[in-house]
Design a protein around this motif. Structure first.
Motif, PDB file in Angstrom:
ATOM      1  N   ASP A 105     -25.410  -7.731  14.663  1.00 54.10           N
ATOM      2  CA  ASP A 105     -24.654  -8.521  13.686  1.00 54.10           C
ATOM      3  C   ASP A 105     -25.341  -8.511  12.326  1.00 54.10           C
ATOM      4  O   ASP A 105     -24.675  -8.480  11.284  1.00 54.10           O
ATOM      5  CB  ASP A 105     -24.494  -9.963  14.174  1.00 54.10           C
ATOM      6  CG  ASP A 105     -23.213 -10.166  14.978  1.00 54.10           C
ATOM      7  OD1 ASP A 105     -22.235  -9.451  14.703  1.00 54.10           O
ATOM      8  OD2 ASP A 105     -23.191 -11.018  15.875  1.00 54.10           O
ATOM      9  N   ARG A 130     -23.445 -15.724  13.012  1.00 53.21           N
ATOM     10  CA  ARG A 130     -23.693 -15.416  14.425  1.00 53.21           C
ATOM     11  C   ARG A 130     -25.152 -15.062  14.661  1.00 53.21           C
ATOM     12  O   ARG A 130     -25.708 -15.355  15.719  1.00 53.21           O
ATOM     13  CB  ARG A 130     -22.782 -14.266  14.876  1.00 53.21           C
ATOM     14  CG  ARG A 130     -21.303 -14.635  14.969  1.00 53.21           C
ATOM     15  CD  ARG A 130     -20.496 -13.568  15.689  1.00 53.21           C
ATOM     16  NE  ARG A 130     -20.539 -12.289  15.018  1.00 53.21           N
ATOM     17  CZ  ARG A 130     -19.665 -11.899  14.100  1.00 53.21           C
ATOM     18  NH1 ARG A 130     -18.678 -12.712  13.745  1.00 53.21           N
ATOM     19  NH2 ARG A 130     -19.762 -10.701  13.535  1.00 53.21           N
ATOM     20  N   VAL A 131     -25.774 -14.408  13.666  1.00 56.68           N
ATOM     21  CA  VAL A 131     -27.201 -14.093  13.790  1.00 56.68           C
ATOM     22  C   VAL A 131     -28.006 -15.383  13.913  1.00 56.68           C
ATOM     23  O   VAL A 131     -28.934 -15.482  14.724  1.00 56.68           O
ATOM     24  CB  VAL A 131     -27.691 -13.278  12.571  1.00 56.68           C
ATOM     25  CG1 VAL A 131     -29.210 -13.138  12.590  1.00 56.68           C
ATOM     26  CG2 VAL A 131     -27.043 -11.895  12.557  1.00 56.68           C
ATOM     27  N   TRP A 132     -27.633 -16.384  13.120  1.00 56.98           N
ATOM     28  CA  TRP A 132     -28.395 -17.629  13.074  1.00 56.98           C
ATOM     29  C   TRP A 132     -28.102 -18.547  14.264  1.00 56.98           C
ATOM     30  O   TRP A 132     -28.986 -19.185  14.810  1.00 56.98           O
ATOM     31  CB  TRP A 132     -28.084 -18.361  11.769  1.00 56.98           C
ATOM     32  CG  TRP A 132     -28.930 -19.587  11.552  1.00 56.98           C
ATOM     33  CD1 TRP A 132     -28.539 -20.893  11.696  1.00 56.98           C
ATOM     34  CD2 TRP A 132     -30.303 -19.619  11.164  1.00 56.98           C
ATOM     35  NE1 TRP A 132     -29.572 -21.737  11.416  1.00 56.98           N
ATOM     36  CE2 TRP A 132     -30.687 -20.983  11.090  1.00 56.98           C
ATOM     37  CE3 TRP A 132     -31.250 -18.635  10.877  1.00 56.98           C
ATOM     38  CZ2 TRP A 132     -31.966 -21.386  10.741  1.00 56.98           C
ATOM     39  CZ3 TRP A 132     -32.529 -19.037  10.522  1.00 56.98           C
ATOM     40  CH2 TRP A 132     -32.877 -20.384  10.455  1.00 56.98           C
ATOM     41  N   ARG A 137     -27.827 -10.120  17.980  1.00 58.55           N
ATOM     42  CA  ARG A 137     -28.182 -10.656  16.666  1.00 58.55           C
ATOM     43  C   ARG A 137     -28.576  -9.529  15.714  1.00 58.55           C
ATOM     44  O   ARG A 137     -28.185  -9.528  14.545  1.00 58.55           O
ATOM     45  CB  ARG A 137     -29.327 -11.659  16.792  1.00 58.55           C
ATOM     46  CG  ARG A 137     -28.928 -12.994  17.393  1.00 58.55           C
ATOM     47  CD  ARG A 137     -30.054 -14.003  17.232  1.00 58.55           C
ATOM     48  NE  ARG A 137     -29.682 -15.305  17.754  1.00 58.55           N
ATOM     49  CZ  ARG A 137     -30.051 -15.764  18.934  1.00 58.55           C
ATOM     50  NH1 ARG A 137     -30.803 -15.011  19.721  1.00 58.55           N
ATOM     51  NH2 ARG A 137     -29.680 -16.964  19.333  1.00 58.55           N
ATOM     52  N   THR A 150     -30.469 -11.210  21.798  1.00 59.22           N
ATOM     53  CA  THR A 150     -31.342 -10.723  20.725  1.00 59.22           C
ATOM     54  C   THR A 150     -30.799  -9.430  20.118  1.00 59.22           C
ATOM     55  O   THR A 150     -30.731  -9.284  18.890  1.00 59.22           O
ATOM     56  CB  THR A 150     -32.767 -10.483  21.259  1.00 59.22           C
ATOM     57  OG1 THR A 150     -33.284 -11.708  21.786  1.00 59.22           O
ATOM     58  CG2 THR A 150     -33.677  -9.987  20.141  1.00 59.22           C
TER      59      THR A 150
END
Length: 199
Positions: free
Chosen positions: A183, A90-92, A180, A177
């Motif tokens: 996460d 999910r971050v990516w 992210r 942001t």
């Protein structure tokens, strides 16, 4: 004793902070001012009961099937790694923030308590996390009682913090942001807990 308490606190908080259906719902209730203290009390009480059941039932099973607990521990490590991988994914690739429902009709404390029980007890992950994973680790502790107290304290700390700061935290998590970063933190905690469980 302190080591068992810290281990219980660490593994419990590592699992709980992974934002899922329950935590998103808790944030919703907090931001809308719908009896957040009741929500926190119900959620952490259910966690405490399930953690206690897990630790002492797994200990009972271990006495009869000694090889089961190591298997459950490795399954727990795999689960943590999977949850961490999802968080990093999910971050990516994530492009959305937290979605919070708009306020509806006023609800009573009893209605909110019932909703909290339903979203906690009807979530299959809660049993996998508290009874199986946390229980199997707690059963291996020298002081399982302190482990239970630590794990329950982590749950209470998280849910009361989430409801207490939800109206301030929720709007910030609407930003992709910020989501992210959140996460990424969750994923890191999962990896650390998984590594600490490796025999």
């Amino acid at each position: 004793m302190v080591g068992s308490f810290i281990t219980g606190f660490g593994i419990s908080i590592g699992l709980i902070v992974a934002i899922g259906a329950q935590n998103a719902w808790v944030l919703n209730k907090s931001m809308r001012g719908e009896h957040p203290a009741v929500v926190a009390l119900v959620c952490c009480s259910i966690d405490a009961l399930l953690i206690t059941l897990g630790v002492y039932s797994v200990d009972w099973v271990q006495q009869r099937i000694p090889g089961l607990v190591p298997v459950l521990t490795w399954l727990g490590i795999c689960l943590l790694c999977w949850l961490a991988a999802q968080a990093f994914w999910r971050v990516w690739h994530g492009s959305e923030g937290l979605r919070v429902a708009v306020a509806g009709a006023a609800v009573t404390k009893w209605q909110v308590a019932g909703q909290a029980m339903a979203i906690s007890l009807l979530n299959p992950h809660v049993y996998l996390d508290t009874v199986v994973l946390v229980g199997s680790v707690g059963a291996q502790q020298s002081y399982p009682g302190y482990f239970v107290v630590g794990a329950a304290a982590a749950s209470a700390t998280w849910f009361f913090s989430l409801t207490g700061f939800g109206r301030y935290l929720g709007p910030k998590l609407r930003s992709p942001t910020a989501w992210r970063w959140f996460d990424a933190t969750v994923g890191g905690v999962m990896v650390l807990v998984a590594v600490s469980l490796v025999p």
